[in-house]
Scaffold this active site. Structure first.
Site, PDB file in Angstrom:
ATOM      1  N   GLU A 129       0.872  -1.175   0.000  1.00  0.00           N
ATOM      2  CA  GLU A 129       0.000   0.000   0.000  1.00  0.00           C
ATOM      3  C   GLU A 129       0.905   1.219   0.000  1.00  0.00           C
ATOM      4  O   GLU A 129       1.763   1.369   0.878  1.00  0.00           O
ATOM      5  CB  GLU A 129      -0.916   0.017   1.221  1.00  0.00           C
ATOM      6  N   CYS A 147      -1.593   8.655   4.087  1.00  0.00           N
ATOM      7  CA  CYS A 147      -1.577   8.245   2.685  1.00  0.00           C
ATOM      8  C   CYS A 147      -2.904   8.541   2.007  1.00  0.00           C
ATOM      9  O   CYS A 147      -2.959   8.770   0.794  1.00  0.00           O
ATOM     10  CB  CYS A 147      -1.231   6.763   2.571  1.00  0.00           C
TER      11      CYS A 147
END
Length: 370
Positions: free
Chosen positions: A159, A193
């Protein structure tokens, strides 16, 4: 802020409970399998061996714990590599896991230089797979290193970053959109993020939305995150600060500065970067993720929503997307068009809840939901 630290702790606990429950449901011993006449409702699953879990600094407990717990629950041994900036909290987490009964030979902590330790790990013949959360650039390095190995093809669960946008059309409630933009762009000093980096706002709603957004940003307090009155704390280190300040200097030359908060005198000795909002004619100048409290605004015409979606897809990133609209057809149009792992409608775009929704990106943002 203190809220972020508490969220990190709660999410770590949620990961532990989630993976324990998943393992209980999906894994069992071969001797527990039913005989020839019994019904087999589950496949026999097993671990891959030694898993390297490489965690980021921005959720130093939750993501570190989640990756480690997932690999352990799936029957692997784990070499846990924390970010260079946050080894102490990882040490405390591993110590607690050992005290709770995880054998020391099953879980090892590997703090230190990422390039040196990672290089050794990725070449080791006993490696069975990698779980990674961090930058797209580092994910590329890991992917190439694994591809260069001979022997078994190893899995990479990744990720990475995102050029995350929020789209606000003329039907949206501006007060709600601005509330969610402030949280999505500036919470944790923009160091998530999933944080909003770009605002696409329909021209008919642009002035009111932007005026309200700038006014709300003016009210943010920058300072010591241990104080409950503070909204925005420091960025992680001097290297991050310098990179963000260089981006802000570039935006001051190339874009229209809507607001760039003044740095309080008490914060000048630290690694603080003040929230800033810039208006651009398009997102073309933005080539990579800006990991901090910077929001970029682009106006769009009502009949150009498809072009907005195309521009987002063209970045190659696909982690999160926010949409504020009260038109169901618009929601369906955007959901069909933009390739992202997580889309949020009429809410903020941070804070995915363990066990409630899968989380992960595609393209330059990762290998999909973890």
């Amino acid at each position: 802020t203190l809220d972020n630290a508490q969220a990190d702790l709660r999410e770590a606990v949620d990961f532990l409970r989630y993976y324990a429950a998943e393992a209980r449901e999906k894994f069992f011993r071969p001797e527990d399998m039913p005989g020839p006449t019994g019904e087999l409702n589950q496949l026999y699953l097993h671990g891959r061996g030694v898993f390297a879990c490489i965690a980021p600094w921005n959720f130093p407990l939750a993501i570190f714990t989640g990756q480690t717990a997932a690999a352990l629950a799936a029957g692997n041994t784990v070499l846990a590599k924390p970010a260079e900036q946050t080894p102490l909290i990882a040490y405390e987490a591993v110590k607690l896991m050992h005290q709770a009964g995880v054998p020391a030979e099953v879980l090892s902590l590997l703090p230190g230089d990422g390039a040196r330790i990672g290089g050794t790990l990725l070449k080791h013949p006993l490696l069975g797979g990698v779980a990674f959360t961090g930058s797209t650039q580092t994910a590329h390095i890991i992917n190439r290193s694994l591809a260069a190995r001979n022997g078994a093809i190893l899995p990479l669960i990744a990720e990475t970053g995102g050029m995350n946008a929020m789209i606000v059309d003329s039907s949206a409630l501006p007060e709600q959109a601005v509330r969610d933009l402030i949280l999505s762009a500036f919470d944790s000093a923009g160091q998530r993020c999933s944080a909003a980096r770009i605002l696409f706002v329909q021209e008919e709603a642009a002035k009111r939305t932007i005026d309200m957004l700038v006014g709300a940003t003016e009210e943010l307090k920058v300072g010591d995150p241990l104080q409950f009155s503070i909204d925005v704390g420091p960025v992680i280190d001097t290297e991050a600060k310098d990179k963000l300040e260089a981006h802000k200097a570039r935006m001051a030359r190339e874009a229209k500065t809507l607001i760039d908060l003044a740095l309080p005198e008490a914060c000048k000795a630290g690694t603080f970067v003040t929230p800033a909002i810039y208006e651009l004619p398009s997102i073309e100048p933005l080539k990579e993720e800006v990991f901090g409290p910077c929001l970029h605004v682009v106006r769009y015409k009502a009949d150009k929503l498809d072009q907005v979606c195309e521009a987002l897809n063209a970045t190659g990133y696909g982690l999160t997307l926010g949409l504020h609209s009260r038109i169901e057809d618009t929601v369906e149009q955007v959901a069909r068009s933009v390739r992202v792992g997580n889309m949020y409608v009429n809410r903020n775009q941070i804070g995915a809840i363990v066990g409630s929704q899968p989380f992960g990106g595609e393209g330059l943002s990762g290998t999909g939901p973890k």
